[in-house]
Scaffold this active site. Sequence first.
Site, mmCIF file in Angstrom:
data_model
loop_
_atom_site.group_PDB
_atom_site.id
_atom_site.type_symbol
_atom_site.label_atom_id
_atom_site.label_comp_id
_atom_site.label_asym_id
_atom_site.label_seq_id
_atom_site.Cartn_x
_atom_site.Cartn_y
_atom_site.Cartn_z
ATOM 1 N N ASP A 314 35.492 44.562 44.714
ATOM 2 C CA ASP A 314 35.469 43.693 43.531
ATOM 3 C C ASP A 314 34.232 44.015 42.682
ATOM 4 O O ASP A 314 33.597 43.127 42.120
ATOM 5 C CB ASP A 314 35.499 42.218 43.924
ATOM 6 C CG ASP A 314 35.787 41.319 42.720
ATOM 7 O OD1 ASP A 314 36.336 41.827 41.728
ATOM 8 O OD2 ASP A 314 35.441 40.122 42.767
ATOM 9 N N PHE A 332 30.565 35.798 35.615
ATOM 10 C CA PHE A 332 31.021 36.014 36.980
ATOM 11 C C PHE A 332 30.847 37.491 37.327
ATOM 12 O O PHE A 332 30.841 38.347 36.445
ATOM 13 C CB PHE A 332 32.516 35.687 37.090
ATOM 14 C CG PHE A 332 32.843 34.229 36.953
ATOM 15 C CD1 PHE A 332 32.793 33.389 38.052
ATOM 16 C CD2 PHE A 332 33.225 33.693 35.729
ATOM 17 C CE1 PHE A 332 33.115 32.039 37.935
ATOM 18 C CE2 PHE A 332 33.544 32.348 35.597
ATOM 19 C CZ PHE A 332 33.494 31.519 36.708
ATOM 20 N N GLY A 333 30.761 37.809 38.614
ATOM 21 C CA GLY A 333 30.848 39.205 39.028
ATOM 22 C C GLY A 333 29.632 39.719 39.759
ATOM 23 O O GLY A 333 28.513 39.264 39.547
#
Lengths: 431, 316
Positions: A314, A332-333
């Site tokens: 991811d 996000f991330g």
Amino acid sequence: MPDTIPPIALVNGLLVDPATGAQTRGGVIAQDGVIKAVGAAVTRADVPVDMRIVDCKGDVVAPGLVDMLAFVGEPGAESRETIASASAAAAAGGVTTIVTRADTNPPVDDPAVVDFLRRRARDTGAVRVLPSATLTRGREGKEISEIGLLMEAGAVCFSDAGRTLRNAQTMRRALTYARDFGALVCHFCEDRDLAAHGVMNEGEFASRLGLTGVPAEAESIALERDMRLVALTGGRYHATLISTEQSLEIIARAKAAGLPVTCATSINHLTLNENDIGDYRTFLKVRPPLRREETRRALAHAVADGLIDVIVSDHDPQDVETKRLPFGEAEFGAVGLETMLSAGLRLVHSGDLKLAQLLRAMSLRPAEILGLPQGRLEVGAPADLIRFDPHEPYIVDPEKLHSRCKNTPFDEARMQGVVKLTLVAGAVARE
Amino acid sequence: MPQHKNPASFPHRHLLGIEGLSRPDIEVLLDMAEEAVDVSRQVEKKRATLRGRTQINLFFESSTRTQSSFELAGKRLGADVMNMSVANSSVKKGETLIDTAITLNAMRPDVIVVRHSQAGAVHLLARKVDCAVVNAGDGAHEHPTQALLDALTIRRNKGRIEGLNVAICGDILHSRVARSNIILLSALGARVRVVAPSTLLPTGIERMGVDVFRDMKMGLKGADVVMMLRLQRERMNGGFVPSVREYFRYFGLDAEKLALADPKALVMHPGPMNRGVEIDSSVADGPQSLIREQVEMGVAVRMAVLEALARNMPNM
């Protein structure tokens, strides 16, 4: 290219075959891009004198990892990542195949973009970089993408990357149409309304921090709907990233019913939990959110028993500027290509997974799902190989990561497992 | 203000929340605030505790009361106080919170008082500056000086906090006041109840050590303190509750519902009030209401906090 690459022999290694789980002392000879010989019989004595020999000194030799979910920045976000920087990170982390996310700018919804990515990968990539394409045009969830043409151009699967199709009719048609081409539909499951404004797992900890939560149901409601549509259409379906016990139950039921369904979880969800957010650490803000410790353990067990097929990095590089914000406003991330193997080895060292189970979920299963010949340690398979010492300790130094962005949730974490050599099609990608 | 007997008794550089404070920490602040009340009631209110010190009030969310309360507190202690509101800053032009923090830090303030709409924003800022930081409210997370002033108000009127039944009523979900009060009052031995429709309760609230009531009449029974919370206008119409009149009917504090609490129950509200929404005017202005006293205690508590932090500043 392969004919210009000199053959190489890896000897004195611990061969770990994800297909059989077998661990054998021996070696591998890579020649012309494929595995020429493999097994206990491949020893220094048998290798021709003019061939380059690498003494692996007992390190693990295994197929290179296949990562089904990574954002590489091209086209449109080259400040965050490029194919060159992502594949350098991948090679350093033992990842020899990356499937790129289609939510680029412009999105990968046109054969020309697929073609562009393939050419960029050929010219600038240190590892294999395979594009996914969007499931719907412009990722708008309205019209089905040109699945046939995109496949012909080289798209390996179809996903609107981080966006869930709201319209069940569109999803039904996409699955039905994709089935005719044998195309793989990958779907990120999150009910947009239930998850709205949510920035972390819903529960006591979010309430204490004063942050809006995302309930497990945001994921499972979308996933449950999809299972009904898979049953209705027979389309091949892969859940891009599941994170809850409810989703595990749904996948288990679907698999028991014989539906063509597979799923992945991320290395973050397997090795971190919501408590790691601690004092509002934005590098741990990911989608779906990190869940509770019990959930993390359930996910790890599901990888061990094969219910979860795949572990993804991811990989999602984010500029520091978009992370150095209050938690609710930060992006996000997290980056993950370079650390996914050593983070995964935590689960091996803790006894949650066997090494072969980890490698299976990181190489063989994703390759099988994508219809690729990678992930196998057998004669004729692509010589995408890694050598790593699963015990060698190191501390993650964000500044030394190859990704253009340093947003690692494992900032200064103690790890074990160092990749010593990465071969892609028999060529040294990293040593 | 007379020096406290034990100058090292508040061992914190910042006040970011009630979470992380021990019971003695809280009691030190309340005792100091009592002294500040006396100071504020004299004709000569000005002290020299913060003379030469610079205090910046950095309010990303506008709040006239809290900002003026902090301003007054700082000035009464002799500090030079500078108010910065978002409208006048470059934050609107895309400068990040951290850039703002670094810029302000370069001006060498001694204390920054921060309010921000995002939970955790004050913690983030505190990590980037060299001076003391006071949280004046961060998102739905904490509002520590409000909880301290509420506790001071209760203690002065009831003589104690230990063993009291305190009902916190209304929009618990979005309330930093509720969170800080739950932690503080529980730490001082009160029994805390929360009263709200389920749509305005955060998940897992019962695990914060409170009793949960969805029926206000039951929730108020025998309460010694009734604390009302403000319901934001955008949450009134269909989002979390169907309408103002329905909310007022079931969760608005009127004389009839208040009669179920202890006859000597105190009525409190952090302000600003929505009369006719969460509280009826007759109760807000009634004999049990301490709402005006809360404002006075606010200044005293903020003086106490600033003084306690000043003791830990260098060159003091």
